[in-house]
Structures are given as C-alpha cells and as structure tokens.
Design an enzyme around this catalytic site. Structure first.
Site, mmCIF file in Angstrom:
data_model
loop_
_atom_site.group_PDB
_atom_site.id
_atom_site.type_symbol
_atom_site.label_atom_id
_atom_site.label_comp_id
_atom_site.label_asym_id
_atom_site.label_seq_id
_atom_site.Cartn_x
_atom_site.Cartn_y
_atom_site.Cartn_z
ATOM 1 N N ARG A 111 0.883 -1.091 0.002
ATOM 2 C CA ARG A 111 -0.065 -0.073 0.047
ATOM 3 C C ARG A 111 0.708 1.316 -0.019
ATOM 4 O O ARG A 111 1.795 1.304 0.672
ATOM 5 C CB ARG A 111 -0.761 -0.037 1.119
ATOM 6 C CG ARG A 111 -1.894 1.109 1.253
ATOM 7 C CD ARG A 111 -3.075 0.907 2.322
ATOM 8 N NE ARG A 111 -2.280 0.759 3.655
ATOM 9 C CZ ARG A 111 -2.636 1.176 4.664
ATOM 10 N NH1 ARG A 111 -4.142 1.425 5.027
ATOM 11 N NH2 ARG A 111 -2.222 0.717 6.091
ATOM 12 N N SER A 180 8.039 -5.171 6.554
ATOM 13 C CA SER A 180 7.536 -6.256 7.618
ATOM 14 C C SER A 180 8.123 -7.536 7.312
ATOM 15 O O SER A 180 7.582 -8.859 7.227
ATOM 16 C CB SER A 180 6.063 -6.339 7.843
ATOM 17 O OG SER A 180 5.545 -5.208 8.018
ATOM 18 N N ASP A 233 5.667 -2.683 11.291
ATOM 19 C CA ASP A 233 4.405 -2.425 11.338
ATOM 20 C C ASP A 233 4.248 -1.955 12.969
ATOM 21 O O ASP A 233 3.211 -1.118 13.179
ATOM 22 C CB ASP A 233 3.209 -3.568 11.103
ATOM 23 C CG ASP A 233 3.745 -4.820 11.373
ATOM 24 O OD1 ASP A 233 4.688 -5.047 12.079
ATOM 25 O OD2 ASP A 233 2.638 -5.739 11.288
#
Length: 502
Positions: A111, A180, A233
């Site tokens: 994203r 991540s 994250d």
C-alpha cells in the site's frame, strides 16, 4: 386350533426375541455413545487443565518477560527476545506539518499512502492511499523486478497529487517505509534483509539494504523521493498511537502474527553503542513472538503444531496467542476427539485432517454464537468440514473448546503487556503520581474477536490491581501502522523541522 395356537406362540416368541435383540442393540449403542461422550469429555478436561492460566502463572510469565527484556537490551543474541534497536528516537508530537508518503510492504499486497499534516491545530488535513497486488512471479523474481514494480506504482500515485498537495520548490518528497520482514537495521533509514517470508523468495536481496534497492528503483523511474524512515508495522502503530495520544508508551500487534514495541530510556540499553540521542529515548522492537518460558502452558497439540511448522522451536509465544494459530489448535483438538471418541461418527471427516483449514475468524464466529441451538456452530462445521447433523451437546463442547483456547491466548497476551509495564516501571503508582500509560493495540484478532479482547483487558486489570489499572489504558489503534510510517518520515525529516505548509 392347537396348530394355530402353536403358530401364534411361535410368532409371539419370535417377536419377543426380535424386540429383545432390538432393545439390546439400543442398549449397546447407548453405552457406546455414552463411552464416546465420556472420552470426548475427558479429552476436553485434560486440554483445559493444560491450558490453565492461574494468576500466579501469569505473574511468573510477566517476570520472565521483563527479565528477558533486560538481558536482550544488554547483550546481542543473549535473550529469546531480539530487543532490536529501531533507531527511532523521535516519535511524532503533533507539531508536524507538510506532505509525507508511506509505503507498506508486508505481504502479497502493498500500500502507498500520502498525508498532509497541519500541525497541532489541523492534525491530518488529508489522507489518500492506494493498494496494489503483487503478481506471484514478481515475488520470486529479482530485486530489480520487485522494487521496480513498487517504484512504478509509487510514480503513478505521485502523479495523481492534487494542487493542494504540492511541495515548495527545492523540497524533496519524504517516505516512511514499513517493511514487515526480518531486517538487521543499521540506521533509521537503512537495514539489511535477513530472510524473506510470506511467499517471497528473491535471493539477490538477502543480506542487502532494502532501502538502497528501493531508492535505486525510484531513481530509475524518476521518483524524486527520499526514504526518511525504515520501520516495521509495530513501530508504525506506536508512532500512530503517540501522534494521537502523548501517553502512548508501547504498541502491540495481535493479528495473524504478533509483536510488541515500546519506548525505552537510551541509557538502559547497554548494547547500543555510540552517541545517546538528544531525546534520551529509543524505540525497541521486541519481536516478542519468539518469547519462550517454562511457565508457558503448552499442550500436546501446541507441541505437535510447533514440530510440524516451518520454524520448529521458534516463535513459541506467537504460536499460542496469534490469529494464525488459534483456529489450527482447535482443529487439532477436534481431530483427536474424532479419532479417539468418534465425536462426528464412526468415520473421521476427511477435511478435519487438513492443517490450517479452520481459520481463527471462523473460530470467533463459533465462539460468539448466542442462538439457543447454536446454529452458527452447526453451519460452520458444515461449511468448513462438511460435517452435518451434530448434536447440541457436541456443538456446546466445541464452543467450550473455543473459550479455552481464546482465554489462554488473551491471558498470556495480557501477561506479556504486564511484563512490559514492569520493565518500564509502570506497574506501580506513587502517591501523587498522575502519569498515564497507554498501550496502542492493532490487529484483526484484537479488533474483531470480542471475547478475546474483553478477556485480555480484564486479565490486565486483574494483574495490575484496581489502583494501578486506573492509570493504564488499552486503545485500539486501527491501521495505526499505515499512517505511522508517514508520521515517522515527518519526525525524522531531513529538514530540521517539518514545517512545510500544505
């Protein structure tokens, strides 16, 4: 007449024999069913005993967590907890202004996001994002192909900037990069990939600086942007939480996986060499999924799951509290009941033998079934395992197993949080001390599994006691990691103060 009497007597006798045989058959079946119920009950009881989390056990676990934190901060590789120095020494304050980007790469989708920050008064003025699926062949191609694919998507996104999102002449766009995957971080904006997970397999990236690869790809496709912060994250969630509430001291992810990060005093990190940051603080990425202790209540099902996993002996804490594994633990218990107690009939349902077919959201739906005859439980058994016609007693037993698994996971999670509070001295209150401690919590397990969430909160209150618990709060930081990366780009801007007017 005598013949007829004999015939009638014979028929009556045969009927009596048949009736007796039928009665005996019914009796045998009832006894067999009773033995099966008793066996299923015995399996459930043994499982519940092994999963028990009395307060004394949770307190020992919290002490063990705090001890491992101390060791991990002192010596690299000396603890089961990695206690990674994140190089994030400035968390957002709310004063940040300007246009900042975020890139979140953690799975088969990534994203990109941009936010316009307006300082204390306007806060987040505008926020836009775009999600992009990564083609399977790109996930196993080369670094140039993967980061080139990402850079092209980033360029398309940048090209859609509106007039209200323009930078002043001479200023470069800045990006927070949430990555991540396991990384050996070397600075706030650099880190070498240790290994790929989640279906990625690109050999020429391993051991390399992922920021350098992204920067090279952005230059190749004409994206004028600097990576200001490389984070995971959990640290993004901590940053997002702190931006909204200055009392946030730690962040926990409870979703498919689990992790925790918190703010530590820089002088309490012996293994950190070099100049102490001006803030006097440093965010530590605990990687708490790898925590292990003799006090963890592990069952035969947990041990078998671990042995058969891709990483046996590793991530033990994660394997008993995270969403990836709770449904699988339930499946394993049900399989034993099907094999040894014929819970679903004489034949073991074939789909019950498929690992990870039972996802935790399904387990949550079963656990939350409040209908009188537990129709949701019945429908989920049919949907997932193709099991029909279960008794209410069987469905009730399954709900009970869900409760056992979720309760253990939630209480162990609370003990972990209590361990963090103990380490930073927030497990007690001094007279006149009005300091608040807020834990930012994100992840689908915590957000959507209400019984898990409620149990976690109640257990933390029980561990802290009434007086201290009044100063400790858990706040849902929904999607905190997304905006958190952009906020960290702002708080670690190359410009001394992020004061770009939007």
């Amino acid at each position: 007449m005598k013949k007829e009497a004999v015939v009638v007597a014979a028929v009556a006798g045969a009927a009596a024999v048949c009736a007796a045989a039928a009665a005996a058959d019914v009796l045998v079946r009832r006894r067999r069913q009773s033995r099966r119920r008793e066996k299923a009950r015995a399996i459930a009881d043994a499982f519940q005993r092994k999963c028990a989390t009395p307060m004394v056990k949770l307190q020992k676990l919290a002490d063990a967590m705090a001890d491992e934190m101390h060791v991990g901060l002192s010596l690299e590789g000396g603890s089961k907890l990695k206690m990674l120095v994140s190089y994030v020494d400035n968390l957002p304050t709310g004063d940040e202004k300007g246009l900042f980007y975020a890139l979140d790469l953690g799975g088969t989708n990534f994203r990109v996001m941009r936010v316009v920050l307006g300082g204390q008064e306007e806060r987040v003025v505008k926020q836009e994002s775009l999600e992009v699926s990564i083609p399977p062949h790109v996930m196993t191609a080369t670094s140039d192909e993967l980061f080139g694919f990402i850079a092209q998507a980033l360029k398309r996104f940048v090209d859609t900037e509106g007039e209200d999102m323009r930078l002043s002449p001479g200023r470069q766009r800045e990006l927070g990069f949430t990555f991540s995957f396991p990384v050996n971080q070397t600075s706030i904006s650099s880190g070498n990939l240790i290994k790929w997970t989640k279906g990625f397999s690109i050999d020429d990236t391993v051991g390399q600086d992922v920021v350098a690869h992204l920067t090279k790809a952005m230059e190749r496709f004409g994206v004028d942007m600097r990576v200001a912060a490389l984070v995971n994250d959990t640290i993004g969630t901590l940053a997002g939480g702190r931006y909204n509430n200055p009392d946030v001291i730690a962040a926990v992810i409870l979703g498919t996986g689990t992790n925790a990060a918190y703010v530590e005093r820089a002088n309490a990190i012996p293994k950190m060499q070099g100049v102490v940051p001006k803030s006097g603080e440093m965010v530590i990425n605990m990687e708490w999924g790898s925590f292990h202790s003799p006090h963890l209540p592990l069952t035969e099902y947990d041990k078998a799951l671990d042995i058969e996993s891709l990483n046996p002996g590793d991530q033990i804490f994660e394997k008993v509290i995270s969403g990836m594994y709770l449904g699988e633990i339930l499946r394993r218990v049900l399989l034993k009941m099907a094999e040894e107690a014929a819970l679903f009939g004489d034949v073991v349902p074939p789909k019950l033998m498929s690992p990870f077919i039972l996802r935790t959201p399904v387990m949550s739906a079963v656990h939350h079934d409040t209908s009188p005859d537990l129709t949701v439980v019945g429908s989920k058994l049919k949907e997932v395992f193709e099991i029909s016609n279960t008794s209410l007693e069987t469905r009730e037993l399954i709900v009970e197993l869900c409760s056992t698994i979720a309760t253990r996971g939630a209480r162990l999670s609370a003990a972990g949080i209590f361990g963090i509070l103990k380490k930073v001295g927030r497990d007690t209150v001094q007279k006149g001390d009005e300091k608040k401690s807020v834990i930012a919590l994100d992840g689908g397990l915590f957000e959507h599994y209400a019984k898990f969430r409620d149990c976690l909160k109640a257990t933390l209150t029980e561990l802290l006691g009434d007086e201290v618990s009044e100063s400790v709060t858990i706040e849902l930081s929904n999607d905190g990691s997304g905006i958190g990366a952009a906020l960290l780009a702002a708080s670690h801007s190359q410009y001394s103060e992020a004061t770009e007017e939007s």
